[in-house]
Design a protein around this motif. Structure first.
Motif, short mmCIF file in Angstrom:
data_model
loop_
_atom_site.label_atom_id
_atom_site.label_comp_id
_atom_site.label_asym_id
_atom_site.label_seq_id
_atom_site.Cartn_x
_atom_site.Cartn_y
_atom_site.Cartn_z
N GLU A 313 -12.57 -1.96 -6.52
CA GLU A 313 -11.52 -1.06 -6.99
C GLU A 313 -11.57 0.30 -6.29
O GLU A 313 -12.63 0.92 -6.16
CB GLU A 313 -11.64 -0.85 -8.50
N GLY A 314 -10.37 0.72 -5.82
CA GLY A 314 -10.23 2.04 -5.22
C GLY A 314 -10.81 2.17 -3.82
O GLY A 314 -10.94 3.28 -3.32
N SER A 315 -11.14 1.07 -3.16
CA SER A 315 -11.72 1.14 -1.81
C SER A 315 -10.65 1.32 -0.75
O SER A 315 -9.52 0.83 -0.89
CB SER A 315 -12.54 -0.12 -1.50
N GLN A 316 -11.00 2.03 0.32
CA GLN A 316 -10.11 2.25 1.46
C GLN A 316 -10.37 1.16 2.49
O GLN A 316 -11.42 1.14 3.13
CB GLN A 316 -10.35 3.63 2.06
N MET A 317 -9.37 0.24 2.65
CA MET A 317 -9.59 -0.93 3.51
C MET A 317 -8.46 -1.11 4.50
O MET A 317 -8.08 -2.23 4.84
CB MET A 317 -9.78 -2.18 2.66
N THR A 318 -7.92 -0.03 5.01
CA THR A 318 -6.84 -0.12 5.99
C THR A 318 -7.29 -0.92 7.22
O THR A 318 -8.32 -0.63 7.82
CB THR A 318 -6.40 1.28 6.45
N GLY A 319 -6.49 -1.95 7.54
CA GLY A 319 -6.77 -2.75 8.74
C GLY A 319 -7.97 -3.67 8.64
O GLY A 319 -8.38 -4.28 9.62
N ILE A 320 -8.54 -3.81 7.46
CA ILE A 320 -9.74 -4.65 7.30
C ILE A 320 -9.44 -6.11 7.61
O ILE A 320 -8.33 -6.60 7.38
CB ILE A 320 -10.30 -4.50 5.87
N ASN A 321 -10.41 -6.83 8.15
CA ASN A 321 -10.25 -8.25 8.44
C ASN A 321 -10.94 -9.05 7.34
O ASN A 321 -12.17 -9.10 7.26
CB ASN A 321 -10.87 -8.60 9.80
N LEU A 322 -10.11 -9.67 6.48
CA LEU A 322 -10.62 -10.53 5.40
C LEU A 322 -10.13 -11.96 5.60
O LEU A 322 -10.01 -12.72 4.64
CB LEU A 322 -10.16 -10.00 4.04
N LEU A 332 -9.49 -5.84 -7.04
CA LEU A 332 -9.11 -4.97 -5.93
C LEU A 332 -8.06 -3.94 -6.38
O LEU A 332 -7.20 -3.54 -5.60
CB LEU A 332 -8.57 -5.78 -4.75
N LYS A 333 -8.12 -3.54 -7.60
CA LYS A 333 -7.12 -2.60 -8.13
C LYS A 333 -7.12 -1.31 -7.31
O LYS A 333 -8.18 -0.76 -6.97
CB LYS A 333 -7.43 -2.28 -9.59
N ASN A 334 -5.86 -0.88 -7.00
CA ASN A 334 -5.65 0.41 -6.34
C ASN A 334 -6.36 0.52 -4.98
O ASN A 334 -6.73 1.62 -4.56
CB ASN A 334 -6.11 1.56 -7.25
N CYS A 335 -6.55 -0.62 -4.34
CA CYS A 335 -7.16 -0.59 -3.00
C CYS A 335 -6.08 -0.34 -1.94
O CYS A 335 -4.93 -0.75 -2.10
CB CYS A 335 -7.87 -1.90 -2.69
N ASN A 336 -6.46 0.30 -0.86
CA ASN A 336 -5.58 0.49 0.27
C ASN A 336 -5.83 -0.63 1.26
O ASN A 336 -6.82 -0.63 1.99
CB ASN A 336 -5.83 1.85 0.93
N LEU A 337 -4.93 -1.63 1.27
CA LEU A 337 -5.04 -2.79 2.15
C LEU A 337 -3.94 -2.79 3.20
O LEU A 337 -3.55 -3.84 3.70
CB LEU A 337 -5.00 -4.07 1.32
N ARG A 338 -3.48 -1.63 3.53
CA ARG A 338 -2.38 -1.52 4.50
C ARG A 338 -2.83 -2.10 5.84
O ARG A 338 -3.89 -1.74 6.39
CB ARG A 338 -2.00 -0.05 4.68
N GLU A 359 2.45 -4.13 5.46
CA GLU A 359 2.10 -4.73 6.76
C GLU A 359 0.85 -5.61 6.68
O GLU A 359 0.28 -5.97 7.71
CB GLU A 359 1.91 -3.64 7.82
N ALA A 360 0.42 -5.95 5.47
CA ALA A 360 -0.73 -6.86 5.35
C ALA A 360 -0.30 -8.28 5.69
O ALA A 360 0.83 -8.70 5.40
CB ALA A 360 -1.29 -6.81 3.94
#
Length: 386
Positions: A313-322, A332-338, A359-360
């Motif tokens: 929750e609340g993690s910054q994950m811009t551009g992360i590869n999952l 994953l509430k309020n996560c940045n998955l842009r 853009e995810a």
């Protein structure tokens, strides 16, 4: 000079002679490591009274066997006793060993020693001025080999390196002894220590390592350790056991956690910029408020990771590869998955409420039972998920 068979004769160095004959035998026994019982003069005469000894006499000591002058050539004695029962003397690295030809031949008939001595002068063996056959090897390691050929038992004195004896056994081709030595070496090594590394030990290790050096902790056991708030940048933790570790607020920027076990660990507020967590196991871990976003553009890689039940929750994950990661039942509430890559990811029952998924890439992902309410950016389900 020391030989190793039942017949033992010694040329004594300068020794003070005093007291009784028993005193002399006692001194000889202590100095030469034998049980001296008889003393002979240089001509082979038995000395039964210390008064018979003169200054500068050369004395020979034995354990009770008939006197044989070691300074005479051994070949006439060999010729009298036959090819496989005759006595011979070896000069191994400057130390003398007296044994029989049969000892060197019979137990290991295919060995180098057997080929050297089964036929007289078959190898053109060189002899010293006393007639002893010259062998340029270590006498320290040769002695256990000769004793093994005598009685078939591996007996090595304290302080003798078994690896040295093994090397000699291989050199001489004593095949049956090689296996005994390999087992003995394995049994002599301390048991592997699989106990976890403590914070104190690891901090000491970190302080002793230059900051520019690559620190390799691959496969080490840190289970349950408190590694919180430590600078762990660029460290190789590949396949390490970090289960139940406290890594809160730790700096793991660009660390390699590939296939590492992070199950049950706490990584809250950790810096995970550019981290490599391919196929890692972080099931049940807590990664709340973590920063995976690298301003330089280096993307964190968690492809194929097991993230079942994690709290991010609340993690910054811009551009992360999952990609193809497992996030079943994750929060994953309020996560940045842009711009995140979630293709083929298992998001079953995952709580994605309040996430930025602009853009995810969710192509082919499993979103069965996933929660998408209150998303910051509308998601076109028909185009990107199944």
């Amino acid at each position: 000079m020391h030989s190793s068979y039942s017949y033992l004769s010694f040329l004594l160095q300068v020794v003070a002679v005093y007291g009784t004959l028993s005193d002399l035998l006692s001194v000889a026994s202590n100095k030469l490591g034998i049980k001296a019982t008889s003393v002979y003069n240089g001509k082979g005469g038995l000395i039964d009274d210390i008064a018979l000894i003169r200054d500068d006499d050369v004395l020979f000591v034995c354990e009770g066997e008939p006197f044989i002058d070691p300074q005479t050539d051994v070949r006439p004695h060999e010729e009298l006793t036959g090819s496989h029962t005759d006595w011979l003397t070896l000069n191994v690295g400057g130390r003398y060993f007296t044994t029989t030809r049969s000892t060197l031949v019979n137990k290991e008939p295919d060995s180098m020693l057997a080929h050297m001595f089964k036929d007289k002068d078959a190898w053109g063996n060189k002899q010293d001025h006393r007639g002893a056959f010259l062998i340029d090897r270590s006498p320290e390691y040769f002695e256990p080999i000769l004793n093994y050929l005598r009685h078939g038992q591996l007996i090595v004195n304290d302080g003798i390196n078994l690896l040295g004896v093994l090397e000699e056994a291989r050199f001489f081709g004593i095949d049956s002894l090689i296996e005994h030595l390999e087992i003995a070496i394995k049994n002599s090594q301390p048991a592997e220590d699989h106990s976890p590394i403590s914070r104190k030990e690891f901090v000491r290790f970190l302080l002793a390592t230059p900051t520019k050096s690559e620190l390799r902790c691959q496969g080490l056991n840190f289970s349950g350790a408190d590694l919180s708030r430590l600078d762990l940048r660029y460290i190789n933790f590949k396949m390490a056991n970090l289960s139940r570790c406290n890594l809160a607020h730790a700096n793991l920027c660009c660390a390699n956690l590939e296939r590492a076990d992070l199950s049950g660990s706490v990584l809250d507020c950790a810096n995970l910029q550019g981290v490599k967590m391919l196929c890692s196991n972080a099931e049940g871990a807590s990664l709340k408020g973590c920063n995976f976003e690298d301003p330089s553009g280096l993307k964190a890689n968690l492809e194929g990771a097991n993230l079942k039940g994690v709290d991010m929750e609340g993690s910054q994950m811009t551009g992360i590869n999952l990609r193809v990661a497992t996030l079943k039942n994750a929060k994953l509430k309020n996560c940045n998955l842009r711009g995140a890559t979630l293709a083929g990811t298992d998001l079953e029952n995952c709580d994605l409420s309040g996430c930025d998924l602009q853009e995810a890439n969710l192509r082919g992902s499993n979103v069965k039972g996933a929660i998408f309410e209150e998303m910051l950016t509308p998601l076109h389900m028909s185009q990107s998920v199944r």
